[in-house]
Each structure stands twice: as structure tokens, then as C-alpha cells.
Design an enzyme around this catalytic site. Sequence first.
Site, short mmCIF file in Angstrom:
data_model
loop_
_atom_site.label_atom_id
_atom_site.label_comp_id
_atom_site.label_asym_id
_atom_site.label_seq_id
_atom_site.Cartn_x
_atom_site.Cartn_y
_atom_site.Cartn_z
CE LYS A 14 -0.51 0.69 1.08
NZ LYS A 14 0.62 0.54 2.04
NE ARG A 89 3.26 4.96 -1.35
CZ ARG A 89 3.05 3.71 -1.73
NH1 ARG A 89 2.21 3.44 -2.69
NH2 ARG A 89 3.70 2.73 -1.15
NE ARG A 124 6.35 -6.02 1.09
CZ ARG A 124 5.69 -4.86 0.96
NH1 ARG A 124 4.40 -4.80 1.16
NH2 ARG A 124 6.38 -3.79 0.66
NE ARG A 157 7.98 -4.00 -2.89
CZ ARG A 157 6.98 -3.18 -2.58
NH1 ARG A 157 5.76 -3.63 -2.48
NH2 ARG A 157 7.22 -1.90 -2.36
NE ARG A 168 9.00 0.94 0.58
CZ ARG A 168 8.69 -0.34 0.78
NH1 ARG A 168 9.63 -1.21 1.11
NH2 ARG A 168 7.46 -0.74 0.64
P1 AMP Z 1 4.10 -0.11 -3.07
O1 AMP Z 1 4.14 -1.38 -3.83
O2 AMP Z 1 2.70 0.45 -2.96
O3 AMP Z 1 4.79 -0.19 -1.75
O4 AMP Z 1 4.91 0.95 -3.93
C1 AMP Z 1 6.29 0.77 -4.19
C2 AMP Z 1 6.92 2.07 -4.64
O5 AMP Z 1 6.28 2.52 -5.84
C3 AMP Z 1 6.82 3.22 -3.67
O6 AMP Z 1 7.82 3.19 -2.69
C4 AMP Z 1 6.98 4.40 -4.63
O7 AMP Z 1 8.33 4.56 -5.04
C5 AMP Z 1 6.20 3.93 -5.86
N1 AMP Z 1 4.77 4.31 -5.74
C6 AMP Z 1 3.70 3.47 -5.68
N2 AMP Z 1 2.55 4.16 -5.60
C7 AMP Z 1 2.89 5.48 -5.58
C8 AMP Z 1 2.16 6.69 -5.48
N3 AMP Z 1 0.83 6.71 -5.37
N4 AMP Z 1 2.88 7.85 -5.51
C9 AMP Z 1 4.20 7.86 -5.63
N5 AMP Z 1 4.94 6.76 -5.72
C10 AMP Z 1 4.31 5.57 -5.69
#
Ligand code: AMP
Length: 212
Positions: A14, A89, A124, A157, A168
Site C-alpha cells: 500500500k 482499518r 522492509r 520498523r 498484525r
Molecule cells: P501502517 O504503517 O499502516 O502499517 O500502520 C502502523 C500501525 O499504526 C498499525 O499497526 C496501527 O497500530 C497504527 N495504525 C495505522 N493506521 C491505523 C488505523 N487506521 N487504525 C488504527 N490503527 C492504525
Amino acid sequence: MMNLILLGAPGAGKGTQAEILTDRLGIPAISTGNIIREALKNGTEMGLKAKSFIEAGQLVPDEVVIGIIRERLAQDDCQNGFILDGFPRTVPQAQALEEMGVAITKVIDFEVEDEEVMRRLGGRRVCEGCGASYHMQHKPPKVEGVCDRCGAKVVTRKDDAPETIRDRLTVYHQQTEPLKAFYAGKGLLVEVAGETIEENTSLTLKALGAEE
Ligand code: AMP
């Protein structure tokens, strides 16, 4: 005006596609994950609220991320459209988006097997400065450890550790995957399952009726 949502498991690509599409379509890419990581780095109140959730691979509470999106979409650069990467999400987040009066053009769902996610996330890397995505095998930075876009440090990360990745993925299947049916029911869902970054971009642009 194009209001897009990118859906898919962690590691589905994404963020990478959002970076490409923002250049091709001339609309901003908005990553709630990047916004939260930035807040964490800066030690803001929101960052502190999100810290334990993000580090455990759990979702940050809906009201926190809905607040982030509400503020971000009100900014001038979103008036001609935007690409949402990592939001919504959960179904309540999608409903909140509707209640804000946002009309979604399409939801692009990047499909990847869990095993492939486990393989990909190990390699990553992410830029600490601008959030750009990299991969040791598929998309290394030109200079090791340095971001092509902004020159800041490229790091792993914390939540890409193997034990957190499994959590996750579980969270994705339980809380996020129901969004596929939610948007399919509205006729908005497009499934994309290309083999490469380029193929996924091409399939996405085709689905949007945008020229390559
Ligand atoms: P990402 O970079 O999109 O993988 O997001 C990393 C982390 O941020 C996720 O594992 C969640 O803990 C938090 N996060 C990001 N976007 C959301 C969302 N829309 N709702 C809830 N938590 C989020």
C-alpha cells in the site's frame, strides 16, 4: 476528483503504491501509520496515546485515527482528491468517513498471502524522515541506509519484528478484512494481485481509468 482507499494486509504494498500514485495522479497520499510514527518520534500527546498499541501490533483506537483523518482531509491540498493508505482499518472508521461526507471513488484491495507477508516484512525498511518505503531485495535505496527522497536515515520498523508481524496479520484478518465486504457491497472494491510493484501500479491505474 479522485478519493481513493488502499486496502490490504501489512506488507501488501500500500505504501509503495501510494508513493507512486501520488506522483502519477497529483493528489496527496495520506498514511495514518506515518502520521502516528511521526507523532511518536516527536513525543506529542497523540504519539504517547498510540505508542503501546503500535508497538504491540494492535490498532490505535478508532477515535484517535478518525480525529487524525478529519483534520488531515480538511487541509487545502485534499480538495481535489487524496489517497488513503492504511485508513480505514475497521468498519467504524469506514462509517466515520461516510459521516464526514467523503465520497469514495474506488477502494483498491491489494491481495497477498500471509506467508508472502511474513517473507516481505523481514526485508522492509522505512525512512525515518519522510516515511518512504524500501525493501532490501525488491526496492533498496540507491545508497545503503539513506533515503532517495529526503536523505534521512532508512531503518527497520519496530513493529516489523517477526512476532509482531503475526499479531498484525491476525488483527488484519479480524478487524480490517471485513472492509472488503463493506466496500464490495457498495460496488467500490477492486481487487489487485499483481506479481510486481510495476504490475500492481498498472492494474490500479487501469481500474481507475487513468492513462499510464
Ligand atoms: P501502517 O504503517 O499502516 O502499517 O500502520 C502502523 C500501525 O499504526 C498499525 O499497526 C496501527 O497500530 C497504527 N495504525 C495505522 N493506521 C491505523 C488505523 N487506521 N487504525 C488504527 N490503527 C492504525
